[in-house]
Design a protein around this motif. Sequence first.
Motif, PDB file in Angstrom:
ATOM      1  N   THR A  60     -23.613   8.069  12.128  1.00 52.90           N
ATOM      2  CA  THR A  60     -22.939   8.494  13.360  1.00 52.90           C
ATOM      3  C   THR A  60     -23.320   9.924  13.713  1.00 52.90           C
ATOM      4  O   THR A  60     -23.588  10.245  14.877  1.00 52.90           O
ATOM      5  CB  THR A  60     -21.408   8.371  13.212  1.00 52.90           C
ATOM      6  OG1 THR A  60     -21.072   7.025  12.894  1.00 52.90           O
ATOM      7  CG2 THR A  60     -20.709   8.787  14.497  1.00 52.90           C
ATOM      8  N   ILE A  61     -23.340  10.784  12.697  1.00 51.93           N
ATOM      9  CA  ILE A  61     -23.754  12.174  12.935  1.00 51.93           C
ATOM     10  C   ILE A  61     -25.182  12.205  13.474  1.00 51.93           C
ATOM     11  O   ILE A  61     -25.508  12.993  14.377  1.00 51.93           O
ATOM     12  CB  ILE A  61     -23.627  12.989  11.640  1.00 51.93           C
ATOM     13  CG1 ILE A  61     -22.159  13.109  11.224  1.00 51.93           C
ATOM     14  CG2 ILE A  61     -24.245  14.385  11.812  1.00 51.93           C
ATOM     15  CD1 ILE A  61     -21.947  13.730   9.859  1.00 51.93           C
ATOM     16  N   LYS A  62     -26.032  11.335  12.948  1.00 52.58           N
ATOM     17  CA  LYS A  62     -27.415  11.275  13.424  1.00 52.58           C
ATOM     18  C   LYS A  62     -27.470  10.892  14.897  1.00 52.58           C
ATOM     19  O   LYS A  62     -28.299  11.411  15.656  1.00 52.58           O
ATOM     20  CB  LYS A  62     -28.217  10.279  12.584  1.00 52.58           C
ATOM     21  CG  LYS A  62     -29.704  10.253  12.916  1.00 52.58           C
ATOM     22  CD  LYS A  62     -30.462   9.332  11.973  1.00 52.58           C
ATOM     23  CE  LYS A  62     -31.957   9.355  12.291  1.00 52.58           C
ATOM     24  NZ  LYS A  62     -32.734   8.501  11.352  1.00 52.58           N
TER      25      LYS A  62
ATOM     26  N   TYR B  29     -28.594  23.374   7.827  1.00 53.15           N
ATOM     27  CA  TYR B  29     -28.112  22.694   9.032  1.00 53.15           C
ATOM     28  C   TYR B  29     -29.197  21.838   9.677  1.00 53.15           C
ATOM     29  O   TYR B  29     -28.896  20.924  10.450  1.00 53.15           O
ATOM     30  CB  TYR B  29     -27.579  23.722  10.040  1.00 53.15           C
ATOM     31  CG  TYR B  29     -26.332  24.380   9.533  1.00 53.15           C
ATOM     32  CD1 TYR B  29     -25.081  23.854   9.830  1.00 53.15           C
ATOM     33  CD2 TYR B  29     -26.394  25.497   8.696  1.00 53.15           C
ATOM     34  CE1 TYR B  29     -23.926  24.419   9.318  1.00 53.15           C
ATOM     35  CE2 TYR B  29     -25.239  26.061   8.179  1.00 53.15           C
ATOM     36  CZ  TYR B  29     -24.012  25.528   8.493  1.00 53.15           C
ATOM     37  OH  TYR B  29     -22.874  26.075   7.977  1.00 53.15           O
ATOM     38  N   LEU B  30     -30.453  22.119   9.377  1.00 58.11           N
ATOM     39  CA  LEU B  30     -31.564  21.382   9.931  1.00 58.11           C
ATOM     40  C   LEU B  30     -32.562  21.165   8.801  1.00 58.11           C
ATOM     41  O   LEU B  30     -33.515  21.915   8.631  1.00 58.11           O
ATOM     42  CB  LEU B  30     -32.185  22.184  11.086  1.00 58.11           C
ATOM     43  CG  LEU B  30     -33.023  21.426  12.098  1.00 58.11           C
ATOM     44  CD1 LEU B  30     -32.783  21.987  13.490  1.00 58.11           C
ATOM     45  CD2 LEU B  30     -34.498  21.590  11.750  1.00 58.11           C
ATOM     46  N   PRO B  31     -32.321  20.144   7.954  1.00 51.26           N
ATOM     47  CA  PRO B  31     -33.046  19.999   6.690  1.00 51.26           C
ATOM     48  C   PRO B  31     -34.563  19.980   6.805  1.00 51.26           C
ATOM     49  O   PRO B  31     -35.257  20.431   5.883  1.00 51.26           O
ATOM     50  CB  PRO B  31     -32.523  18.657   6.145  1.00 51.26           C
ATOM     51  CG  PRO B  31     -31.168  18.510   6.746  1.00 51.26           C
ATOM     52  CD  PRO B  31     -31.287  19.094   8.114  1.00 51.26           C
ATOM     53  N   GLU B  32     -35.100  19.468   7.903  1.00 52.50           N
ATOM     54  CA  GLU B  32     -36.549  19.343   8.027  1.00 52.50           C
ATOM     55  C   GLU B  32     -37.182  20.492   8.798  1.00 52.50           C
ATOM     56  O   GLU B  32     -38.342  20.414   9.211  1.00 52.50           O
ATOM     57  CB  GLU B  32     -36.887  18.001   8.683  1.00 52.50           C
ATOM     58  CG  GLU B  32     -36.438  16.801   7.834  1.00 52.50           C
ATOM     59  CD  GLU B  32     -36.808  15.472   8.451  1.00 52.50           C
ATOM     60  OE1 GLU B  32     -37.199  15.453   9.646  1.00 52.50           O
ATOM     61  OE2 GLU B  32     -36.723  14.447   7.750  1.00 52.50           O
TER      62      GLU B  32
ATOM     63  N   VAL C 123     -29.705  17.428  12.717  1.00 55.33           N
ATOM     64  CA  VAL C 123     -28.773  17.826  11.662  1.00 55.33           C
ATOM     65  C   VAL C 123     -28.740  16.779  10.543  1.00 55.33           C
ATOM     66  O   VAL C 123     -28.567  17.109   9.370  1.00 55.33           O
ATOM     67  CB  VAL C 123     -27.360  18.036  12.242  1.00 55.33           C
ATOM     68  CG1 VAL C 123     -26.328  18.233  11.138  1.00 55.33           C
ATOM     69  CG2 VAL C 123     -27.357  19.247  13.178  1.00 55.33           C
ATOM     70  N   ALA C 124     -28.917  15.517  10.902  1.00 61.65           N
ATOM     71  CA  ALA C 124     -28.805  14.435   9.920  1.00 61.65           C
ATOM     72  C   ALA C 124     -30.123  14.084   9.244  1.00 61.65           C
ATOM     73  O   ALA C 124     -30.135  13.664   8.082  1.00 61.65           O
ATOM     74  CB  ALA C 124     -28.236  13.197  10.603  1.00 61.65           C
TER      75      ALA C 124
ATOM     76  N   HIS D  34     -14.180  12.369  15.374  1.00 63.05           N
ATOM     77  CA  HIS D  34     -14.425  12.800  13.993  1.00 63.05           C
ATOM     78  C   HIS D  34     -15.137  11.692  13.218  1.00 63.05           C
ATOM     79  O   HIS D  34     -14.890  10.491  13.440  1.00 63.05           O
ATOM     80  CB  HIS D  34     -13.107  13.132  13.288  1.00 63.05           C
ATOM     81  CG  HIS D  34     -13.293  13.626  11.888  1.00 63.05           C
ATOM     82  ND1 HIS D  34     -13.662  14.926  11.608  1.00 63.05           N
ATOM     83  CD2 HIS D  34     -13.176  12.990  10.690  1.00 63.05           C
ATOM     84  CE1 HIS D  34     -13.764  15.070  10.299  1.00 63.05           C
ATOM     85  NE2 HIS D  34     -13.477  13.920   9.708  1.00 63.05           N
ATOM     86  N   THR D  35     -16.030  12.093  12.325  1.00 62.75           N
ATOM     87  CA  THR D  35     -16.720  11.116  11.490  1.00 62.75           C
ATOM     88  C   THR D  35     -17.176  11.750  10.181  1.00 62.75           C
ATOM     89  O   THR D  35     -17.404  12.967  10.124  1.00 62.75           O
ATOM     90  CB  THR D  35     -17.947  10.533  12.219  1.00 62.75           C
ATOM     91  OG1 THR D  35     -18.509   9.473  11.426  1.00 62.75           O
ATOM     92  CG2 THR D  35     -19.014  11.597  12.441  1.00 62.75           C
TER      93      THR D  35
END
Length: 498
Positions: A160-162, A385-388, A168-169, A154-155
């Motif tokens: 870390t998510i990236k 969920y996928l900003p770009e 996603v990040a 978990h984070t």
Amino acid sequence: MENPLVPSESTSQSFDVVLIGAGIMSATLGTLIKQLEPGWSIGLFENLDQAGLESSSPWNNAGTGHSALCELNYTAPAADGSVDPAKAIGINEQYQVSRQFFSHMVKNKQVGDPASFINPLPHMSFVIGEDNAKYLKTRYEALKPQTLFNEIEHTEDLDTIKSWTPLVAQGRDGSVPVAASRVISGTDVDFGSLTRQMTQSLSTDGVEVNFGHRVTGLKRDGAGWNLDVRNNVTKAKRSVKAKFVFVGAGGGALGLLQKAGIDEIKGFGGFPVSGQFLRCTDDAIIDQHHAKVYGQASVGAPPMSVPHLDTRFVDGKRSLMFGPYAGFSTNFLKTSSLLDLPLSIRPHNILPMLAVGKDNLDLTTYLIKEVLKSRSKKDDALREYLPEAVGENWELITAGQRVQVIKKDAKKGGVLQFGTEVITSEDGTISGLLGASPGASTATPIMIGLLGRCFPKQFASWESKLKEIIPSYGVKLNENPSLYAEVRAETDKVLKLS
């Protein structure tokens, strides 16, 4: 042996077992029966020209490898904010049974290279906002002590998510709280490929597989059943007798069980939900994402509409999908008639259906909004969920139909059930499966349970063989860490998941 693509046109046949529909449920049941009673005769009848084309197809299936590792609808928060892990544990237990069954089939050469149907893939939950992040942390803390979830991480750190899922990040400025949990040892399953391989193995093993054949009627015939079957090409009709019938026809199961006239189907109805996905067309983007990333469903949305950014391996090729976008259509199968819903209404189920309609206005509102949602709005949902994401790199595809179960309820008159329901006649000579999620991923334990209900006299003598097929049979792995470690290591090795 006769070619299953050019079936016999004899006017009358008899089988010990008839399977209606060539999806993962029928393929699983047929394979189990062949292991337990190799001398029984089995006939399979499928309306389409190939196995696994409806709900078992990965393009039609909203979830390909449900094991409750990342699906948040299995761990909904209670009113006080607490999270009960029981449902997630139960579903993961069932998936462990399916994994062992897959492993058994690989070892017995009933299916081919494991990579043709199952691949290792991290499962991740991702949420946006402070309250949602708090919930996800609570969920993590509830699951982490459990044997089946002890690998969960978990984070709330964006970097870390990236590192877990770059797409996603990327493009997030960090001003809005986010959180993620993941289990790196998840899997992706192509149930279409698996179903076709199992069906081919059944054909080789003496099962008469009939594609392009539609079952148009069922009626009792002494201690068994008589089925009316029509060849879709020649229009020839045949009569088929069976001691036991399994209706594994997906959305078509309700109508066939109604035609059978068994008391146990009374009060049951179906609510169809359709869907769409965005499928990425740019290999450079596809190659940057390697995970199933599940979010949270909108208020009023059915569980099958939980948004997910999903790596999948379909027919050996890696793909990336986002969705689903729920919709409404009155047909019960992707290839069936718009008259399915009105023709399913009976005097015994009209009140439960009306009660469900009254009590689920939020779902109706949600579906109307989804149907009216423009492509630009769909792209906006993707960018959460996928900003770009760039819309032109994604194509819109139509997913399969899901028929949610409507059943009688003493207090409400009727309830809408999100899950699966096995309907079995009192004498155990006919059984069928209604509903959807988690569906395919739990086909093995569902079919073993069905065998116990329909063949109580034989079942005790089958248990030693079931123990060979499913080494953990009868044991809860979450309560037996050493056995879980043993089973996990063996299935990882056989299925090439290490």
